[in-house]
Scaffold this motif. Structure first.
Motif, short mmCIF file in Angstrom:
data_model
loop_
_atom_site.label_atom_id
_atom_site.label_comp_id
_atom_site.label_asym_id
_atom_site.label_seq_id
_atom_site.Cartn_x
_atom_site.Cartn_y
_atom_site.Cartn_z
N GLU A 76 0.82 -1.21 0.00
CA GLU A 76 0.00 0.00 0.00
C GLU A 76 0.86 1.26 0.00
O GLU A 76 0.45 2.31 -0.49
N VAL A 77 2.08 1.14 0.56
CA VAL A 77 2.97 2.31 0.65
C VAL A 77 3.33 2.82 -0.74
O VAL A 77 3.51 4.02 -0.95
N LEU A 78 3.44 1.92 -1.71
CA LEU A 78 3.85 2.28 -3.05
C LEU A 78 2.70 2.83 -3.90
O LEU A 78 2.92 3.25 -5.04
N LYS A 79 1.51 2.86 -3.36
CA LYS A 79 0.36 3.34 -4.11
C LYS A 79 0.07 4.80 -3.75
O LYS A 79 -0.32 5.10 -2.61
N PRO A 80 0.26 5.72 -4.70
CA PRO A 80 -0.04 7.12 -4.39
C PRO A 80 -1.52 7.32 -4.07
O PRO A 80 -1.89 8.26 -3.37
N GLU A 81 -2.37 6.39 -4.58
CA GLU A 81 -3.81 6.51 -4.30
C GLU A 81 -4.10 6.43 -2.81
O GLU A 81 -5.08 7.01 -2.31
N MET A 82 -3.24 5.69 -2.09
CA MET A 82 -3.46 5.53 -0.65
C MET A 82 -3.37 6.88 0.06
O MET A 82 -4.26 7.24 0.85
N LEU A 83 -2.34 7.66 -0.24
CA LEU A 83 -2.19 8.97 0.39
C LEU A 83 -3.26 9.94 -0.11
O LEU A 83 -3.79 10.74 0.67
N LEU A 84 -3.57 9.88 -1.38
CA LEU A 84 -4.60 10.77 -1.92
C LEU A 84 -5.96 10.49 -1.29
O LEU A 84 -6.72 11.42 -1.00
N THR A 85 -6.25 9.22 -1.06
CA THR A 85 -7.52 8.86 -0.41
C THR A 85 -7.56 9.39 1.01
O THR A 85 -8.60 9.89 1.47
N GLU A 96 -14.17 6.59 -12.61
CA GLU A 96 -15.61 6.49 -12.80
C GLU A 96 -16.16 5.11 -12.42
O GLU A 96 -17.33 5.00 -12.00
N GLU A 97 -15.35 4.09 -12.53
CA GLU A 97 -15.83 2.74 -12.20
C GLU A 97 -15.87 2.51 -10.70
O GLU A 97 -16.87 2.03 -10.16
N THR A 98 -14.77 2.84 -10.03
CA THR A 98 -14.69 2.57 -8.58
C THR A 98 -15.11 3.77 -7.74
O THR A 98 -15.27 3.65 -6.53
N LYS A 99 -15.28 4.94 -8.40
CA LYS A 99 -15.62 6.18 -7.71
C LYS A 99 -14.58 6.55 -6.65
O LYS A 99 -14.88 7.24 -5.67
#
Length: 345
Positions: A180-189, A225-228
């Protein structure tokens, strides 16, 4: 409460120079201090700064001294009209408060003239007149400088070290938590969740934070759009004027000469006549470094020459000649010199 500082214009029996050794006093009078006092300090106009102070309370610390100290950046008492040693005490906080007053005023009233820039122009005119500097010929150039972005704190440092470490671990060895650390989406979320919470908390400080947070999310992510859910943008899709630091909102990113830089660009105009005893900077402008180095100048047609065109290219300046020079043709042409194209159009 605002009060002009004119006390230095009135002599005093208690001036420290009256009790100095004559040799030391002579050296002082030949130093740069009296020159600075006469041509800089005495020409500072304090009245525009009255807007920074209220109509009640204790008188302000002299503005001309505060500005002079900003100019020379260290304490030189005689140059700022203090002739009695120990007569006036200045705390560092006074300087910081003065800078804060100016900054907040400019932010609150952006349409008003820049207080510091006006002092620069006024003093420049004094120097030009005194030194008999010609301003007929001037050159322009630009340079980029880095933003004084606040260094990363412990949390940001810990994340950078963790991110670097996780990237070195083979993917098959990573736990789900470390992936999860490597996913920028985690911090953005997490930023989005924090934004939802802070929107319901009324606080002036929170309003600034909310503005920065909203801008960061908008620049760095899009809604899937798919996962919102938020999806991190590709680097190429992030604008060059995107947020570079939470502590400096105006700094922008630019690559010049193969090197990336977060900061600003400074444009300077300077006299360049060979007859001048020295040259003087006559104008300056600080802007985001994403602005092009090319400057547009509009000139009368009489200024055009091959030499001017050559200098235009060398200095990255685009010249626009607004009209004809009015010079008569060197050779008159007869009507018979023209050929008529009879091809139908």
């Amino acid at each position: 409460m605002f009060r002009e500082n004119n006390d230095h214009l009135q002599g005093s029996l208690f001036e420290s120079t009256n009790w100095m050794n004559s040799g030391i006093k002579a050296k002082l009078n030949k130093s740069w201090a009296p020159i600075f006092y006469e041509y800089v300090f005495c020409n500072i106009d304090e009245t525009p700064f009255s807007v920074l102070y209220s109509d009640i309370g204790r008188p302000n610390f002299p503005v001309n001294i505060l500005l002079s100290l900003e100019f020379i950046k260290h304490m030189k008492n005689y140059a700022v009209g203090i002739r009695v040693l120990g007569e006036l005490n200045l705390a560092e906080k006074t300087l910081y408060d003065f800078r804060t007053r100016i900054y907040q005023y400019l932010i609150q009233y952006p349409e008003q003239e820049d207080l510091i820039f006006n002092q620069f122009l006024n003093l420049t005119l004094v120097f030009i007149e005194k030194a008999n500097i010609s301003t007929d010929i001037q050159c322009m150039d630009s340079t980029m400088f880095m933003s004084n972005i606040k260094k990363a704190g412990r949390i940001a440092l810990a994340f950078d070290v963790l991110y670097m470490t996780v990237k070195t671990i083979p993917e098959e060895k990573l736990t789900e938590e470390l992936k999860e650390v490597l996913k920028p989406e985690m911090l953005l979320t997490l930023c989005l969740r924090a934004k939802d919470i802070i929107e319901n908390i009324s606080c002036i400080k929170n309003q600034d934070t909310l503005r920065i947070l909203t801008r960061f999310i908008k620049e760095q992510a899009v809604i899937d759009e798919e996962t919102k859910s938020l999806k991190a943008k590709d680097n190429k899709d992030i604008p060059s004027d995107s947020l570079q630091s939470a502590y400096d909102e105006d700094a922008t990113y630019r690559i010049k000469g193969g090197k990336g830089q977060s900061g600003y660009v400074l444009n300077i105009a300077e006299t360049c006549s060979e007859d001048n005893p020295f040259q003087v900077i006559t104008d300056y402008q600080v802007d985001q470094n994403i602005k092009s180095d090319v400057e547009d100048l509009y000139l009368d047609g009489g200024y055009y020459s091959d030499k001017v065109a050559e200098l235009e290219k060398e200095n990255g300046v685009e010249l626009h000649f607004t009209n004809l020079s009015g010079r008569n043709p060197s050779k008159k042409q007869s009507v018979t010199d023209y050929q008529i194209d009879e091809t139908p159009t």
